[in-house]
Design a protein around this motif. Structure first.
Motif, PDB file in Angstrom:
ATOM      1  N   CYS A  88       0.802  -1.222   0.000  1.00 60.39           N
ATOM      2  CA  CYS A  88       0.000   0.000   0.000  1.00 60.39           C
ATOM      3  C   CYS A  88       0.833   1.269   0.000  1.00 60.39           C
ATOM      4  O   CYS A  88       0.304   2.355  -0.191  1.00 60.39           O
ATOM      5  CB  CYS A  88      -0.945   0.017   1.201  1.00 60.39           C
ATOM      6  N   ALA A 137       2.527   2.532   2.598  1.00 63.26           N
ATOM      7  CA  ALA A 137       2.584   3.198   3.897  1.00 63.26           C
ATOM      8  C   ALA A 137       4.020   3.204   4.418  1.00 63.26           C
ATOM      9  O   ALA A 137       4.759   2.232   4.253  1.00 63.26           O
ATOM     10  CB  ALA A 137       1.662   2.500   4.884  1.00 63.26           C
ATOM     11  N   CYS A 143       1.519  -4.929   8.161  1.00 66.86           N
ATOM     12  CA  CYS A 143       1.303  -3.506   7.885  1.00 66.86           C
ATOM     13  C   CYS A 143       0.061  -3.030   8.625  1.00 66.86           C
ATOM     14  O   CYS A 143      -1.008  -3.645   8.524  1.00 66.86           O
ATOM     15  CB  CYS A 143       1.155  -3.273   6.383  1.00 66.86           C
ATOM     16  N   SER A 180      -1.613  -0.381   7.980  1.00 65.24           N
ATOM     17  CA  SER A 180      -2.543   0.327   7.092  1.00 65.24           C
ATOM     18  C   SER A 180      -3.414  -0.614   6.291  1.00 65.24           C
ATOM     19  O   SER A 180      -4.633  -0.443   6.214  1.00 65.24           O
ATOM     20  CB  SER A 180      -1.759   1.254   6.162  1.00 65.24           C
ATOM     21  N   CYS A 181      -2.777  -1.617   5.656  1.00 62.75           N
ATOM     22  CA  CYS A 181      -3.538  -2.523   4.784  1.00 62.75           C
ATOM     23  C   CYS A 181      -3.681  -3.928   5.351  1.00 62.75           C
ATOM     24  O   CYS A 181      -4.446  -4.732   4.805  1.00 62.75           O
ATOM     25  CB  CYS A 181      -2.890  -2.588   3.401  1.00 62.75           C
TER      26      CYS A 181
END
Length: 464
Positions: free
Chosen positions: A13, A15, A24, A26-27
């Motif tokens: 992603c 990030a 991660c 974020s994803c």
């Protein structure tokens, strides 16, 4: 000497984090974070003087008004009509196009055919392959009968060398980069294919396309989920994003636009993979219906629209008694949530008891349907399989089914009916709200419906 700063970047992603972690935040992707050099910062504001700030360096930007005269550059037809249809009429000079697809689906073959077609018309074309040697590309060109095309072929992967070479002379009309994941730059301390390298390569090539007027086509790898590898920012940089699709075991290839700043995003191009390369399919409806199971229960022909093109495909369904506590629901080529909604409407509004049956739905030919107009055709196939009675061979279906069981009108009815009449169909099951123009569009017998229960009554499924 100051130590170079490092950052940890998610390759799924994009990030950025200050430390490594296995997942991660974020994803949610696992084992996707690697260490890279931190990106260089942008020019900072200097001290404010007199209440006004200024950048440390830079030139004054020029502005224009909306009334300024604009000269539209003519499009560059590739000579492949299906590709031009998806692009919106051809390549736009100065545009950047990103093409993605599974390995071996035919991305390189299609672009090599397009490059050879343009070169045959005297257009300067550059083809840079970072994954194959020049001998391998020439062997493919010879197999496709394109060995005499005057395409400038190279295997350079250094981004600085590529931009310098392209900028040294007159800009070509088309530049093909196969693929963008193989490019690298010495200015970025990261391996080829990482997020930093992808961003840098895409930014440099898009900038070259805008300043030189050359159309740049980038080939992108895809992930296991079918998305182009790298962050979405790469797709935001380019003007057009195309996906090459196919189901395993099918020789048909579908080129679909998911982003296009110069044309529609719902057009498709249909190709057939052969030994001599990709061949255009001028009449996809006849192709998808060529092996139709005539007279077999559980099939219905859907008259759909893909962009401006009417397309007829066969929807197949199998409803079988289940021995499982939770019956199976499997669908290929259609939205599974749409199937669940349709089954709920059939049971709640029409009294068709499917809770104890396994349901399988398939769109023949490897097509993927997205429009809600396929509801009526899917319902016809399900009812036909459940009742054990075949649908009429000369009938097509289209219409949207609401949660109340009503059959709603859809767009482009006249084009759907004309395509059905051209292929020899005599009847059409349509919504009652079909206008007069649709009724007069083709010489077909229309069977209008207002409620889905009327279609259920035609098949008279057994009562449990």
């Amino acid at each position: 000497m100051a130590k170079a700063s490092r950052a940890f970047v998610c390759q799924a992603c994009g990030a950025v984090t200050s430390r490594w972690s296995g997942k991660c935040g974020s994803c949610g992707e696992w084992n996707s974070i690697i260490e890279e050099a931190a990106p260089a910062g942008s020019p900072a504001l200097v001290a404010i003087k007199g209440g006004k700030g200024r950048l440390a360096s830079g030139a004054r930007a020029a502005f224009e008004t909306l009334r300024s005269a604009t000269t539209d550059d003519p499009r560059l037809p590739t000579g492949i009509s299906e590709l031009d249809r998806v692009l919106g009429g051809g390549l736009v000079p100065g545009s950047a196009v990103l093409v993605g697809g599974d390995p071996g689906i035919g991305k390189s073959t299609l672009l090599l055919q397009a490059a050879a077609s343009l070169a045959g018309c005297g257009v300067p074309v550059v083809y840079l392959s970072g994954e194959e040697a020049t001998a391998q590309v020439r062997l493919r060109a010879a197999r496709l009968g394109l060995g005499d095309a005057s395409v400038a072929l190279g295997t350079e992967t250094n981004l600085t060398n590529i931009v310098a070479t392209l900028s040294s002379g007159a800009p070509p009309a088309l530049v093909v980069i196969d693929s963008v994941q193989t490019l690298w730059s010495e200015a970025v301390d990261a391996a080829p294919g990482t997020i930093s390298q992808l961003r840098n390569a895409a930014s440099a090539l898009v900038s070259y396309a805008k300043t030189s007027g050359a159309a740049v086509v980038l080939v992108g790898h895809v992930t296991k989920d079918g998305q182009i590898a790298g962050p979405k920012v790469i797709e935001h940089m380019v003007d057009t994003v195309l996906y090459f699709e196919s189901l395993s075991g099918h020789q048909f290839r579908i080129l679909r636009a998911v982003k296009n700043r110069f044309g529609p995003t719902d057009e498709i191009g249909v190709f057939e993979m052969r030994y001599e390369g990709l061949k255009e399919v001028e009449n996809p409806s006849a192709l998808f219906l060529g092996d139709r199971d005539r007279g077999a229960p559980g099939t219905a022909v859907f008259a759909g629209m893909e962009g401006t093109r009417p397309l007829l495909v066969e929807i197949q369904a199998l409803v079988a008694p289940s021995t499982l506590g939770t019956p199976r629901r499997a669908v290929v080529g259609w939205d599974p949530n749409r199937l669940s909604m349709l089954l709920a409407v059939l049971e709640a509004r029409c009294g068709v008891r499917l809770a104890g049956h396994d349901v399988y739905l398939n769109v023949a030919g490897g097509m993927r349907l997205t429009e809600p107009a396929a509801d009526l055709a899917a319902a016809g196939a399900l009812l036909s399989s459940f009742a054990g009675r075949a649908t009429p061979e000369d009938a097509v279906y289209f219409g949207e089914v609401s949660l109340t069981g009503a059959v709603r009108a859809v767009g482009h009815m006249d084009q759907r009916l004309k395509e059905a009449a051209k292929l020899g169909f005599a009847r059409a099951v349509v919504p009652e709200a079909a206008g007069t123009s649709a009724r007069e569009a083709a010489d077909l017998q229309l069977l209008p419906l207002t409620e889905l229960s009327e279609l259920v009554a035609w098949f008279a499924p057994p009562q449990e």
